[in-house]
Scaffold this motif. Structure first.
Motif: not given
Length: 311
Positions: A201-205
């Motif tokens: 997971i890189v970030e919420a989008a």
């Protein structure tokens, strides 16, 4: 041997590999019980593999245009299971896995919206369609694993059941994927269905969406790892490691590491030297794998990992 359960006259559910039928189970009756048949299948590149086959008569599918002659088919044993338990009509929750009855069969889907008057929107990954159903046409999705239903049948003690359901509902509602978390993701694109790929997971989008970076899939120029925005319905935590020290058995459901992903299949033949033939329903293929390239199949259901050993 599991095939002893499937005797002549027993009512069962069956699945078909033909296009347009994948992802569904159809009611049928066994006409001829399981038998062994040696075949030479060039498509699967297997010279003398032993298949267990069953002849069935479908309850609702017809073989003639007038709809008077019931369809009879000979199918592999791995395409058959007992009739699932029919529970009392119940309500369903967002993101819950269900089977929806239409077109004479039960089709696997996910609840994407809870509507008024006991109706629900259900998304079907196989066809990429979304349809609305009354709760009477839905049932909790279960898998037949090593002679038992997963998730297990309802708990008889009402207090224990309420406690368990409350815990599962809370787990689903509170499930969040934080930055840097290792996960597995699936895809509805042709050629990728039926597989889970390692990612981070890189970030919420946005609402119920995340930017992820694959662990093994790279961009076209092969310089960077591929990044994509994925909705939460296609993301799950990495399954816990479950070692099989001895060996897998015939008809065990497994995940096979192939083409950078884990593909769900069934052990169709146990070979020597820790090798197996694995049959993949989605592609109708049979491939050979070493023991170290396989893991026991687990399902992420209601915030918990479910395996046959927990049933």
């Amino acid at each position: 041997m599991e095939n002893l359960v499937f005797q002549k006259g027993i009512e069962v559910e069956v699945m078909f590999d033909e296009e347009g039928f994948k992802g569904a189970w159809f009611a049928a009756t066994i006409v001829k019980p399981p038998y062994k048949k040696k075949t030479k299948d060039n498509k699967r590149k297997v010279d003398q593999s032993v298949n267990y086959e069953v002849e069935v008569e479908c309850r609702d599918l017809m073989s003639d245009a007038k709809g008077k002659k019931k369809l009879r088919e000979t199918i592999d044993l791995i395409q058959i299971r007992p009739i699932p338990p029919r529970e009392k009509t119940r309500s369903f929750e967002l993101n819950e896995e269900v089977d929806a009855y239409f077109n004479d069969g039960w089709w696997e889907g996910v609840v994407t919206e809870v509507l008024e008057k006991k109706r629900y929107s259900v998304y079907f990954r196989c066809s990429r369609e979304q349809m609305d159903f009354h709760e009477s046409d839905l049932r909790l999705h279960r898998e037949w694993v090593r002679g038992s239903w997963v998730p297990p049948l309802p708990i008889e003690d009402e207090k224990a059941r309420s406690s368990l359901e409350g815990k599962c509902s809370s787990d689903v509602a509170d499930e969040k994927f934080s930055n840097g978390m290792l996960v597995e993701v699936s895809s509805d694109e042709d050629g990728f269905q039926g597989a889970w790929f390692g990612a981070t997971i890189v970030e919420a989008a946005g609402e119920n969406k995340y930017l992820i970076e694959y662990k093994n899939l790279k961009t076209e120029d092969n310089k960077e790892f591929l990044r994509e925005e994925i909705d939460s319905l296609h993301i799950r935590p990495c399954p816990p490691e479950t070692l099989v020290i001895d060996r897998f058995n015939l008809l065990d459901e497994v995940d096979a590491l192939y083409n950078d992903g884990w593909w769900v299949g069934v052990i169709s033949k146990v070979l020597g030297r820790s090798k197996y033939l694995v049959y993949f329903r989605d592609t109708d293929e049979e491939l050979q794998f070493d023991h170290k390239k396989l893991r026991p199949h687990q399902d992420w259901i209601n915030g918990q990992w479910i395996t046959a050993s927990k049933v």
